[in-house]
Enzyme design. Sequence first.
Site, PDB file in Angstrom:
ATOM      1  N   ASP A  91       0.864  -1.171   0.000  1.00 42.61           N
ATOM      2  CA  ASP A  91       0.000   0.000   0.000  1.00 42.61           C
ATOM      3  C   ASP A  91       0.908   1.231   0.000  1.00 42.61           C
ATOM      4  OD1 ASP A  91      -1.967   1.853   0.291  1.00 42.61           O
ATOM      5  OD2 ASP A  91      -2.643   1.184   2.254  1.00 42.61           O
ATOM      6  N   SER A  92       0.476   2.303  -0.631  1.00 40.36           N
ATOM      7  CA  SER A  92       1.344   3.465  -0.857  1.00 40.36           C
ATOM      8  C   SER A  92       1.510   4.360   0.356  1.00 40.36           C
ATOM      9  CB  SER A  92       0.773   4.309  -1.997  1.00 40.36           C
ATOM     10  OG  SER A  92      -0.491   4.839  -1.613  1.00 40.36           O
ATOM     11  N   GLY A 220     -10.982   3.890  -1.567  1.00 40.84           N
ATOM     12  CA  GLY A 220     -11.905   4.825  -0.936  1.00 40.84           C
ATOM     13  C   GLY A 220     -13.208   4.249  -0.454  1.00 40.84           C
ATOM     14  N   ASP A 270      -8.033  -7.296   0.034  1.00 44.82           N
ATOM     15  CA  ASP A 270      -7.220  -7.405   1.252  1.00 44.82           C
ATOM     16  C   ASP A 270      -7.985  -6.808   2.418  1.00 44.82           C
ATOM     17  OD1 ASP A 270      -5.734  -4.662   2.393  1.00 44.82           O
ATOM     18  OD2 ASP A 270      -6.590  -4.464   0.396  1.00 44.82           O
ATOM     19  N   CYS A 308     -11.701 -28.641   7.961  1.00 43.19           N
ATOM     20  CA  CYS A 308     -10.712 -27.630   7.590  1.00 43.19           C
ATOM     21  C   CYS A 308      -9.307 -28.227   7.588  1.00 43.19           C
ATOM     22  CB  CYS A 308     -10.777 -26.453   8.568  1.00 43.19           C
ATOM     23  SG  CYS A 308      -9.525 -25.187   8.278  1.00 43.19           S
ATOM     24  N   CYS A 310      -6.469 -26.613   7.875  1.00 49.24           N
ATOM     25  CA  CYS A 310      -5.457 -25.767   8.508  1.00 49.24           C
ATOM     26  C   CYS A 310      -4.746 -26.535   9.622  1.00 49.24           C
ATOM     27  CB  CYS A 310      -6.091 -24.486   9.049  1.00 49.24           C
ATOM     28  SG  CYS A 310      -6.903 -24.653  10.662  1.00 49.24           S
ATOM     29  N   CYS A 313      -6.956 -27.034  12.926  1.00 51.99           N
ATOM     30  CA  CYS A 313      -8.043 -28.018  12.879  1.00 51.99           C
ATOM     31  C   CYS A 313      -7.533 -29.426  12.614  1.00 51.99           C
ATOM     32  CB  CYS A 313      -9.057 -27.613  11.811  1.00 51.99           C
ATOM     33  SG  CYS A 313      -9.933 -26.072  12.176  1.00 51.99           S
ATOM     34  N   HIS A 339      -6.076 -20.600  11.152  1.00 51.36           N
ATOM     35  CA  HIS A 339      -7.366 -21.093  10.652  1.00 51.36           C
ATOM     36  C   HIS A 339      -8.047 -20.050   9.777  1.00 51.36           C
ATOM     37  CE1 HIS A 339     -11.395 -22.802  10.500  1.00 51.36           C
ATOM     38  NE2 HIS A 339     -11.825 -21.583  10.817  1.00 51.36           N
TER      39      HIS A 339
END
Length: 417
Positions: A91-92, A220, A270, A308, A310, A313, A339
Amino acid sequence: MQFEVIAKCHTTRARVSSMTMAHGTTYLPTFMPVATQGALKGLTAQQVEALGVTLMLNNTYHLNLRPGTKVLDAAGGAHKFQGWRKNLLTDSGGFQMVSLSSFTKITEEGVLFASPFTGEPTMLTPEESIGIQHSIGADIIMQLDDVVHSLTTGPRVEEAMWRSIRWLDRCIAKHKSSGRTDRQNLFAIVQGGLSPDLRQKCLDEMIKRKPDLPGYAIGGLSGGEEKDVFWQIVKLCAEQLPEDRPRYCMGIGFAEDLLVCVALGVDMADCVFPTRTARFGVALTNDGPLNLRLERHRTSFFPIDEDCPCPTCSSGVSRAALHDLVTRETVAAQAITQHNVVFQAAVMGGARDAIMEGRFPQYLKDFFRRYFADVAYPKWCVDALRSVGVDILEGIENPKVVEGKGAKWEYSDKAPK
């Protein structure tokens, strides 16, 4: 950047694409977890990579404060500094005009920040923002834009939109003079507040600059505006942004927001939501967010989600253990963060698979019916998806629909077990 559209939904504007850059290929649509200061809180870069993440976000403003460009240059860029081997977007620093508004003063030259640590003034110009991002070495870099809160009205919105266009030209010139255009890809950010007219003017100007821009973002938004307005602005922008460029909607993190935006033609998103909410003990599931701090989980001896993959889990860590640890041991925040990152990836991965297999409309129906079972559907989701040919209420008897954002689950508990 090599960008290729691989498949398109036959009903909506959703698509699957590949985006190949210096640190590998990322398949779109995708969700980017946010590692603001060079790390996903609680996880190492190796752990994040092991979760299947191929693109994450760092923040220019914060990395410029700490560790600073001298350290980043000495390290050879943020990839080496943080041990990250996959793609990176920065990000700027424009968002900090809103999030740190009490510390900023905006002029045509740039943004004058007072350091939140020392109070020392620092001018961030478009050229300086690009220069910092060159030191970071991100695969995707963002223009510095003049960001106003999404609820701002009046002449300030148009002023910020035109300034963002002027600053884009300065960013393009700085980036082209650096000799880095072959390995760092500059994205423009479409501004204009909640005004379709201003958004259209910004789109027209930024599309003119397409030869110098490998991609575009919609900025924005996600600042508390009405969701009915939010989705219509996203749709307006996504419909007109070039077909052969990736489209990034900034600050989007709720599962329902992600899927609506994908259906409208967005490729990337994001947000800090999945990692921040993990630190509050909230796990994201296909049945809605799950508040593990609630007393009912004290004797829940099964994982967050038995299906799941992950590490949390699949290793059998129980909800009871997480409930016991979440307010006093950082390991719980780490476990839930892993997770939640995998959940976000699975939502977007499921969308990619469904688009490739020609069943994305059904994927949307199935996801929303499970996610909003026994609670009210947000009307904005229904309307947004109907605008691209999908009725998620089809076949449901007496569905509950509410105005606004719908059920607020972040700190509640709806999961069936």
